[in-house]
Design an enzyme around this catalytic site. Structure first.
Site, mmCIF file in Angstrom:
data_model
loop_
_atom_site.group_PDB
_atom_site.id
_atom_site.type_symbol
_atom_site.label_atom_id
_atom_site.label_comp_id
_atom_site.label_asym_id
_atom_site.label_seq_id
_atom_site.Cartn_x
_atom_site.Cartn_y
_atom_site.Cartn_z
ATOM 1 N N LYS A 86 0.828 -1.211 0.000
ATOM 2 C CA LYS A 86 0.000 0.000 0.000
ATOM 3 C C LYS A 86 0.856 1.253 0.000
ATOM 4 O O LYS A 86 0.609 2.198 -0.756
ATOM 5 C CB LYS A 86 -0.912 -0.011 1.226
ATOM 6 C CG LYS A 86 -1.595 1.316 1.547
ATOM 7 C CD LYS A 86 -2.322 1.226 2.865
ATOM 8 C CE LYS A 86 -2.998 2.546 3.246
ATOM 9 N NZ LYS A 86 -2.036 3.584 3.669
ATOM 10 N N ASN A 87 1.881 1.285 0.837
ATOM 11 C CA ASN A 87 2.681 2.505 0.988
ATOM 12 C C ASN A 87 3.707 2.690 -0.122
ATOM 13 O O ASN A 87 4.438 3.679 -0.123
ATOM 14 C CB ASN A 87 3.358 2.517 2.353
ATOM 15 C CG ASN A 87 2.358 2.688 3.482
ATOM 16 O OD1 ASN A 87 1.297 3.285 3.294
ATOM 17 N ND2 ASN A 87 2.674 2.142 4.648
ATOM 18 N N CYS A 140 -6.820 8.225 8.590
ATOM 19 C CA CYS A 140 -6.951 7.743 9.957
ATOM 20 C C CYS A 140 -6.524 8.802 10.968
ATOM 21 O O CYS A 140 -5.559 9.536 10.740
ATOM 22 C CB CYS A 140 -6.102 6.489 10.169
ATOM 23 S SG CYS A 140 -6.651 5.064 9.226
ATOM 24 N N ARG A 142 -5.294 10.141 3.941
ATOM 25 C CA ARG A 142 -4.152 10.930 4.408
ATOM 26 C C ARG A 142 -3.056 11.008 3.349
ATOM 27 O O ARG A 142 -2.429 12.049 3.171
ATOM 28 C CB ARG A 142 -3.596 10.291 5.686
ATOM 29 C CG ARG A 142 -2.385 11.007 6.272
ATOM 30 C CD ARG A 142 -2.770 12.303 6.953
ATOM 31 N NE ARG A 142 -1.610 13.077 7.344
ATOM 32 C CZ ARG A 142 -1.672 14.181 8.063
ATOM 33 N NH1 ARG A 142 -2.824 14.633 8.481
ATOM 34 N NH2 ARG A 142 -0.587 14.855 8.368
ATOM 35 N N ASP A 163 3.738 20.492 8.061
ATOM 36 C CA ASP A 163 4.608 21.660 8.031
ATOM 37 C C ASP A 163 6.001 21.313 7.538
ATOM 38 O O ASP A 163 6.654 22.123 6.868
ATOM 39 C CB ASP A 163 4.685 22.312 9.412
ATOM 40 C CG ASP A 163 5.228 21.380 10.476
ATOM 41 O OD1 ASP A 163 4.683 20.270 10.617
ATOM 42 O OD2 ASP A 163 6.191 21.750 11.171
ATOM 43 N N ARG A 208 -8.930 -0.199 3.372
ATOM 44 C CA ARG A 208 -7.957 0.791 2.899
ATOM 45 C C ARG A 208 -6.580 0.164 2.706
ATOM 46 O O ARG A 208 -5.792 0.651 1.883
ATOM 47 C CB ARG A 208 -7.850 1.953 3.886
ATOM 48 C CG ARG A 208 -9.062 2.876 3.920
ATOM 49 C CD ARG A 208 -8.786 4.092 4.800
ATOM 50 N NE ARG A 208 -7.492 4.642 4.491
ATOM 51 C CZ ARG A 208 -6.512 4.806 5.381
ATOM 52 N NH1 ARG A 208 -6.669 4.469 6.637
ATOM 53 N NH2 ARG A 208 -5.361 5.320 5.003
ATOM 54 N N ARG A 237 -0.153 14.691 12.789
ATOM 55 C CA ARG A 237 0.717 14.370 11.667
ATOM 56 C C ARG A 237 0.797 15.609 10.780
ATOM 57 O O ARG A 237 0.291 15.626 9.662
ATOM 58 C CB ARG A 237 0.176 13.159 10.893
ATOM 59 C CG ARG A 237 0.261 11.881 11.680
ATOM 60 C CD ARG A 237 0.142 10.667 10.799
ATOM 61 N NE ARG A 237 -1.219 10.435 10.358
ATOM 62 C CZ ARG A 237 -1.583 9.403 9.589
ATOM 63 N NH1 ARG A 237 -0.690 8.542 9.172
ATOM 64 N NH2 ARG A 237 -2.831 9.248 9.230
ATOM 65 N N PRO A 238 1.418 16.671 11.281
ATOM 66 C CA PRO A 238 1.426 17.939 10.554
ATOM 67 C C PRO A 238 2.224 17.838 9.261
ATOM 68 O O PRO A 238 3.163 17.056 9.152
ATOM 69 C CB PRO A 238 2.096 18.895 11.545
ATOM 70 C CG PRO A 238 2.952 18.020 12.409
ATOM 71 C CD PRO A 238 2.191 16.736 12.531
ATOM 72 N N ASP A 273 3.198 0.551 12.210
ATOM 73 C CA ASP A 273 2.011 -0.048 11.598
ATOM 74 C C ASP A 273 1.807 -1.504 12.021
ATOM 75 O O ASP A 273 0.689 -2.019 11.921
ATOM 76 C CB ASP A 273 2.107 0.021 10.069
ATOM 77 C CG ASP A 273 1.766 1.400 9.532
ATOM 78 O OD1 ASP A 273 1.397 2.274 10.336
ATOM 79 O OD2 ASP A 273 1.874 1.599 8.313
#
Length: 417
Positions: free
Chosen positions: A22-23, A116, A92, A124, A398, A121-122, A306
């Site tokens: 997935k990632n 999720c 996300r 910036d 997901r 989980r910014p 995870d």
């Protein structure tokens, strides 16, 4: 809201081929908009997050088609640099399109991404890094508007922590930039290495993936390529967890042992026998599981955050006490209340979770709050007596291939294992 019905105490044994990661597939799909011509991606998992990414590609004007586990993308008709709010809020990982759009069109308009709820989980660090490449940002309520009026120029970027998403966004933005970009303290995950492997096949010049220093020499154009997505190391860890709690024996094909090296000791400490060859893994569960003493999550190559939720369910039925220390996300214990409802003995104190193994879990109705927490509930349900109803099953879809489940009516599924 959809639900999954799981009957417990059924031994998980047999063979399975690991799904694609997935990632990996999500940033690679974003990367296809940088390419001229057609890209052909193989071993693509059938996930809702992949569906969402394909919807974004279609919205941007790209042609994208799936046939079984192969996805082809042609960005020849790419004609937008904005992503609608409704599409961004669906996952996300949609933030990865920021770097790709900036690299392709020197302009991007996106809203803050969804997904999720795992704590802060910014983005910036993404924005500050892209600014160094020459991007200019402004904010209009929930909309982020980004442009590079003078183009993107390579530079040195020292990340304050090893952010996977920021590393990927920098790579995607800088691969077509002028000059050389060097990322220090880069994330080292295999999925980043997979993204770089795809881009290099397309004509990029990227060096050092898998290390803390990545060098990107900007090129003028990329062309589409064929690429096979790596196996999903978190899905493999979940298969192993399902096998362990049911006393089964499982062979997993298409495995890269190096990618799951950090989770294998956990299973061996529970009493499981784990054997690996070049691309195959076998796990044999004991009659009674013992409990590993300490699990600490950290960025790759350490124990992955995870994998923490599904492996916590294994510890919940072990013969001892396991302490989990969550160092990546501040809100990664959303699954604990439901595990307790099933009968688990878990105490949470900030980033610590103390799990005392119990002899029995009992099926009941529980709620999946996020993807990996949902996987934890599936593992626990397999270990429990009776039937467990897991509501919020859409979270699980997901990240876990649809082929693992059968739809029995409009809102109800059951596992195929």
């Amino acid at each position: 809201m959809s639900r999954l019905l799981v009957e417990g105490k059924k031994e998980i044994s047999g063979e399975i081929t690991a799904q694609g990661a997935k990632n990996s597939i999500l940033p690679i799909l974003a990367a296809t908009i940088l390419c001229d011509g057609e890209s052909c991606l193989k071993n693509c998992p059938n996930l809702t997050d992949v569906d969402f990414s394909l919807d974004i590609l279609h919205y941007l004007g790209c042609k994208a088609h799936r046939e079984n586990t192969t996805i082809t993308v042609n960005a020849e008709n790419f004609d937008k640099s904005t992503v609608s709010d409704s599409l961004m809020k669906r996952m996300r990982s949609s933030v990865i399109f920021l770097g790709a759009l900036l690299g392709k069109a020197h302009h991007a308009e996106i809203s803050c991404p969804g997904g999720c709820e795992l704590g802060a989980r910014p983005i910036d660090i993404h924005i500050s890094s892209l600014k160094k490449l020459g991007a200019v940002f402004e904010r209009n309520d929930d909309i982020i508007i980004c442009s590079a009026p003078d183009g993107l120029k390579g530079c040195n970027i020292d990340l304050r922590y090893q952010s996977v998403g920021a590393t990927e966004n920098i790579i995607l933005a800088s691969v077509l930039a002028s000059g050389t970009t060097i990322i220090s303290n880069a994330a080292r995950e295999p999925e980043i290495t997979d993204l770089v492997a795809f881009l290099n096949k397309c004509g990029a010049k990227i060096f050092g993936a898998g290390t803390e220093t990545i060098l990107i020499e900007g090129v003028k154009k990329l062309t589409g390529a064929e690429h096979k997505i790596i196996p999903d190391r978190i899905a493999i860890a979940t298969y192993m967890a399902c096998t362990a709690v049911t006393g089964g024996c499982l062979t997993v094909y298409d495995v890269i042992p190096e990618h799951i090296r950090s989770v294998i000791p956990f299973f061996r400490e529970t009493g499981c026998v784990v054997k690996c060859t070049e691309n195959e893994l076998r796990i044999f569960a004991p009659e009674k599981l013992t409990s590993p003493e300490l699990i600490t999550t950290k960025p790759y190559p350490s124990f992955p955050t995870d994998a923490q939720p599904p492996l916590m369910s294994v510890a919940a039925v072990g013969g001892g006490i396991t302490v989990f220390v969550e160092n990546v996300f501040t809100n990664r214990y959303n699954h604990v209340p439901s595990l307790r409802k099933l009968g688990a003995n878990i105490i949470v104190n900030d980033r610590l979770a103390i799990v005392t193994g119990v002899k029995k879990l009992h099926g009941t109705s529980v709620n999946a709050m996020d993807l990996r927490g949902g996987a934890a509930l599936v593992v626990a349900a397999l270990a429990a007596e009776g039937t467990t109803e897991i509501n919020g099953f859409e979270h699980i879809l997901r990240g876990y291939d649809r082929s693992l489940f059968t739809k029995t009516d409009e809102n109800t599924y059951k596992p195929n294992f």
